[in-house]
Design a protein around this motif. Structure first.
Motif, PDB file in Angstrom:
ATOM      1  N   ASP A  23       0.620  -0.840  -0.111  1.00  0.00           N
ATOM      2  CA  ASP A  23       0.411   0.334  -0.127  1.00  0.00           C
ATOM      3  C   ASP A  23       0.950   1.051   0.036  1.00  0.00           C
ATOM      4  O   ASP A  23       0.127   2.401  -0.909  1.00  0.00           O
ATOM      5  CB  ASP A  23      -0.900   0.118   0.871  1.00  0.00           C
ATOM      6  CG  ASP A  23      -2.224  -1.093   0.941  1.00  0.00           C
ATOM      7  OD1 ASP A  23      -1.963  -1.289  -0.268  1.00  0.00           O
ATOM      8  OD2 ASP A  23      -2.430  -1.409   2.036  1.00  0.00           O
ATOM      9  N   ASP A  24       1.887   1.191   0.689  1.00  0.00           N
ATOM     10  CA  ASP A  24       3.228   2.293   0.409  1.00  0.00           C
ATOM     11  C   ASP A  24       3.346   2.845  -0.451  1.00  0.00           C
ATOM     12  O   ASP A  24       3.877   3.863  -0.857  1.00  0.00           O
ATOM     13  CB  ASP A  24       3.993   2.497   2.249  1.00  0.00           C
ATOM     14  CG  ASP A  24       3.959   2.091   3.135  1.00  0.00           C
ATOM     15  OD1 ASP A  24       2.774   2.428   3.585  1.00  0.00           O
ATOM     16  OD2 ASP A  24       3.827   1.569   4.532  1.00  0.00           O
ATOM     17  N   VAL A  25       3.967   1.843  -1.105  1.00  0.00           N
ATOM     18  CA  VAL A  25       3.779   1.494  -2.314  1.00  0.00           C
ATOM     19  C   VAL A  25       3.297   2.150  -3.544  1.00  0.00           C
ATOM     20  O   VAL A  25       3.315   3.521  -4.193  1.00  0.00           O
ATOM     21  CB  VAL A  25       4.918   0.624  -3.160  1.00  0.00           C
ATOM     22  CG1 VAL A  25       5.481   0.182  -4.438  1.00  0.00           C
ATOM     23  CG2 VAL A  25       6.017  -0.220  -2.376  1.00  0.00           C
ATOM     24  N   GLU A  31       2.114   9.577  -6.000  1.00  0.00           N
ATOM     25  CA  GLU A  31       2.492  11.008  -5.736  1.00  0.00           C
ATOM     26  C   GLU A  31       3.497  11.496  -5.900  1.00  0.00           C
ATOM     27  O   GLU A  31       3.908  12.441  -6.704  1.00  0.00           O
ATOM     28  CB  GLU A  31       3.165  10.694  -4.097  1.00  0.00           C
ATOM     29  CG  GLU A  31       1.756  10.498  -3.241  1.00  0.00           C
ATOM     30  CD  GLU A  31       1.392  11.815  -2.520  1.00  0.00           C
ATOM     31  OE1 GLU A  31       1.652  13.007  -2.678  1.00  0.00           O
ATOM     32  OE2 GLU A  31      -0.610  11.971  -2.868  1.00  0.00           O
ATOM     33  N   SER A  32       3.942  10.040  -6.592  1.00  0.00           N
ATOM     34  CA  SER A  32       5.662  10.909  -7.677  1.00  0.00           C
ATOM     35  C   SER A  32       5.400  10.568  -8.835  1.00  0.00           C
ATOM     36  O   SER A  32       5.769  11.716  -9.809  1.00  0.00           O
ATOM     37  CB  SER A  32       6.494   9.876  -7.579  1.00  0.00           C
ATOM     38  OG  SER A  32       6.668   9.635  -6.596  1.00  0.00           O
ATOM     39  N   LEU A  33       4.522  10.201  -8.990  1.00  0.00           N
ATOM     40  CA  LEU A  33       4.038  10.493 -10.820  1.00  0.00           C
ATOM     41  C   LEU A  33       2.809  11.737 -11.400  1.00  0.00           C
ATOM     42  O   LEU A  33       1.533  11.627  -9.878  1.00  0.00           O
ATOM     43  CB  LEU A  33       3.250   9.123 -11.409  1.00  0.00           C
ATOM     44  CG  LEU A  33       4.794   8.267 -11.617  1.00  0.00           C
ATOM     45  CD1 LEU A  33       4.121   6.834 -12.672  1.00  0.00           C
ATOM     46  CD2 LEU A  33       6.163   8.599 -12.752  1.00  0.00           C
ATOM     47  N   SER A  41      -0.413   2.989 -15.876  1.00  0.00           N
ATOM     48  CA  SER A  41       0.179   1.491 -15.757  1.00  0.00           C
ATOM     49  C   SER A  41       1.282   0.994 -15.011  1.00  0.00           C
ATOM     50  O   SER A  41       1.610  -0.060 -14.903  1.00  0.00           O
ATOM     51  CB  SER A  41       1.041   1.890 -17.077  1.00  0.00           C
ATOM     52  OG  SER A  41       1.766   3.190 -17.493  1.00  0.00           O
ATOM     53  N   VAL A  42       1.802   1.932 -14.349  1.00  0.00           N
ATOM     54  CA  VAL A  42       3.200   1.649 -13.341  1.00  0.00           C
ATOM     55  C   VAL A  42       2.552   1.009 -11.834  1.00  0.00           C
ATOM     56  O   VAL A  42       3.297  -0.314 -11.163  1.00  0.00           O
ATOM     57  CB  VAL A  42       3.627   3.082 -13.213  1.00  0.00           C
ATOM     58  CG1 VAL A  42       5.299   2.305 -11.213  1.00  0.00           C
ATOM     59  CG2 VAL A  42       4.308   3.777 -13.588  1.00  0.00           C
ATOM     60  N   ILE A  43       1.592   1.465 -11.129  1.00  0.00           N
ATOM     61  CA  ILE A  43       0.538   1.070 -10.471  1.00  0.00           C
ATOM     62  C   ILE A  43       0.060  -0.854 -11.049  1.00  0.00           C
ATOM     63  O   ILE A  43       0.364  -1.675 -10.782  1.00  0.00           O
ATOM     64  CB  ILE A  43      -0.612   1.666  -9.974  1.00  0.00           C
ATOM     65  CG1 ILE A  43      -0.003   2.811  -8.999  1.00  0.00           C
ATOM     66  CG2 ILE A  43      -1.474   0.542  -8.605  1.00  0.00           C
ATOM     67  CD1 ILE A  43      -0.471   3.737  -8.703  1.00  0.00           C
TER      68      ILE A  43
END
Length: 89
Positions: A23-25, A31-33, A41-43
């Motif tokens: 969940d943290d990732v 938040e980063s993208l 796509s990254v998630i």
């Protein structure tokens, strides 16, 4: 975040050891993208990787290291590894 999740994170002491739960990732990626398409796509790639790791199968994400918590058996990710993996995406 629910009470059980917060208590579990506190008992695992992940904040002080620079480890991240799944969940943290996901929250960190969100938040980063900046673009919603990239986030999705990254998630999705992370979710696929996490599912494979939980099932004990080999994963395609070679740069994303993980470890298993001794007591709770949760899959945890070092923050440095997540940052490096995200920079490669």
């Amino acid at each position: 975040m629910g009470i059980r999740t917060a208590l579990r994170k506190e008992l695992m002491n992940v904040d002080k050891t620079d480890l991240m739960t799944a969940d943290d990732v996901r929250h960190y990626v969100n938040e980063s993208l900046t673009q919603a398409k990239d986030k999705l796509s990254v998630i999705s790639r992370f979710n696929e990787h996490h599912s494979q790791v939980q099932a004990g199968l080999p994963s395609q994400e070679r740069h994303l290291r993980h470890q298993q918590h001794r007591l709770f058996k949760d899959i945890l990710y070092p923050k440095v590894s997540v940052e490096n993996w995200l920079s490669r995406c």
